[in-house]
Scaffold this active site. Sequence first.
Site, PDB file in Angstrom:
ATOM      1  N   VAL A 134     114.852 -39.585  19.621  1.00  0.00           N
ATOM      2  CA  VAL A 134     114.599 -38.143  19.774  1.00  0.00           C
ATOM      3  C   VAL A 134     115.607 -37.364  18.936  1.00  0.00           C
ATOM      4  O   VAL A 134     116.816 -37.623  18.986  1.00  0.00           O
ATOM      5  CB  VAL A 134     114.686 -37.707  21.264  1.00  0.00           C
ATOM      6  CG1 VAL A 134     114.573 -36.186  21.382  1.00  0.00           C
ATOM      7  CG2 VAL A 134     113.569 -38.372  22.081  1.00  0.00           C
ATOM      8  N   GLN A 156     106.996 -30.755  14.946  1.00  0.00           N
ATOM      9  CA  GLN A 156     106.837 -31.887  14.020  1.00  0.00           C
ATOM     10  C   GLN A 156     106.258 -31.403  12.687  1.00  0.00           C
ATOM     11  O   GLN A 156     106.636 -31.893  11.624  1.00  0.00           O
ATOM     12  CB  GLN A 156     105.970 -32.974  14.662  1.00  0.00           C
ATOM     13  CG  GLN A 156     106.616 -33.533  15.937  1.00  0.00           C
ATOM     14  CD  GLN A 156     106.194 -34.954  16.282  1.00  0.00           C
ATOM     15  OE1 GLN A 156     105.707 -35.695  15.431  1.00  0.00           O
ATOM     16  NE2 GLN A 156     106.401 -35.348  17.519  1.00  0.00           N
ATOM     17  N   HIS A 161     109.398 -38.174  25.783  1.00  0.00           N
ATOM     18  CA  HIS A 161     109.152 -37.582  24.445  1.00  0.00           C
ATOM     19  C   HIS A 161     108.221 -38.446  23.610  1.00  0.00           C
ATOM     20  O   HIS A 161     108.313 -39.669  23.632  1.00  0.00           O
ATOM     21  CB  HIS A 161     110.477 -37.376  23.708  1.00  0.00           C
ATOM     22  CG  HIS A 161     111.232 -36.181  24.209  1.00  0.00           C
ATOM     23  ND1 HIS A 161     111.835 -36.154  25.448  1.00  0.00           N
ATOM     24  CD2 HIS A 161     111.422 -34.959  23.661  1.00  0.00           C
ATOM     25  CE1 HIS A 161     112.379 -34.960  25.629  1.00  0.00           C
ATOM     26  NE2 HIS A 161     112.148 -34.219  24.570  1.00  0.00           N
ATOM     27  N   PRO A 162     107.354 -37.762  22.850  1.00  0.00           N
ATOM     28  CA  PRO A 162     106.475 -38.521  21.958  1.00  0.00           C
ATOM     29  C   PRO A 162     107.250 -38.982  20.732  1.00  0.00           C
ATOM     30  O   PRO A 162     108.230 -38.338  20.336  1.00  0.00           O
ATOM     31  CB  PRO A 162     105.437 -37.465  21.544  1.00  0.00           C
ATOM     32  CG  PRO A 162     106.191 -36.171  21.574  1.00  0.00           C
ATOM     33  CD  PRO A 162     107.197 -36.304  22.700  1.00  0.00           C
TER      34      PRO A 162
HETATM   35  C1  2AL Z   1     110.347 -34.419  19.115  1.00  0.00           C
HETATM   36  C2  2AL Z   1     109.332 -33.465  19.327  1.00  0.00           C
HETATM   37  O1  2AL Z   1     108.218 -33.698  19.771  1.00  0.00           O
HETATM   38  N1  2AL Z   1     109.852 -32.275  18.935  1.00  0.00           N
HETATM   39  C3  2AL Z   1     111.112 -32.468  18.520  1.00  0.00           C
HETATM   40  O2  2AL Z   1     111.863 -31.575  18.089  1.00  0.00           O
HETATM   41  N2  2AL Z   1     111.400 -33.799  18.625  1.00  0.00           N
HETATM   42  N3  2AL Z   1     110.170 -35.750  19.373  1.00  0.00           N
HETATM   43  C4  2AL Z   1     111.126 -36.687  19.114  1.00  0.00           C
HETATM   44  N4  2AL Z   1     110.789 -37.959  19.405  1.00  0.00           N
HETATM   45  O3  2AL Z   1     112.214 -36.378  18.616  1.00  0.00           O
END
Ligand code: 2AL
Length: 182
Positions: free
Chosen positions: A125, A93, A72-73
């Site tokens: 995340v 995002q 995940h980014p």
């Molecule tokens: C993300 C994402 O890209 N979309 C999301 O709902 N959560 N990334 C993250 N690190 O929580």
Amino acid sequence: MSTTNLPIDKVNKMTYEEFIECFGNVVEHCSLCAAAVWRERPFRDAQCLATCFGDFIDRLPISGKEGILRLHPDLAGRLAQAGKLTSESTREQANAGLGRMSGEEQQRMNRLNERYKDKFGFPFVICARENKKDAILHGLEERLENSPQTESITGANEVKKICRLRILDIVNPNSQLTHSPL
Ligand code: 2AL
């Protein structure tokens, strides 16, 4: 990413390649999940399909859950700022208001993301569509206090929420299996 509203019968008729094309990124950058879930067809409805993905993630050992988290980014991180997120992440995002942070908020997010990765070895995340910017910053601070074991499970549960919403973007949520194609 657009809403496609696919009937579940169409999903159940997909070849493996079509299934991967369609659902390969419902878990970010992890088409392995779709490759594994394909064998569970036919699916009764979109919720059932999402549950199959969730069950697959639940059955992974901690190392596998952490691997998925690493794909995940960061929220509002380098990739987001360079416009290099997947279309799904970009939309999620943006929905959370992460593109409209003050310089101070952006710095706080960067600092917390780095502290989180230093402590746990994977990125923070959270399901951005279920949280707004302030809740995300607050969640980051709170979850930094957790144990690594708790965080790998909490993070995996957030991946499952993201996955379910992505599936509901693709499959008509009211559509039910009418006949087994197999
Ligand atoms: C993300 C994402 O890209 N979309 C999301 O709902 N959560 N990334 C993250 N690190 O929580």
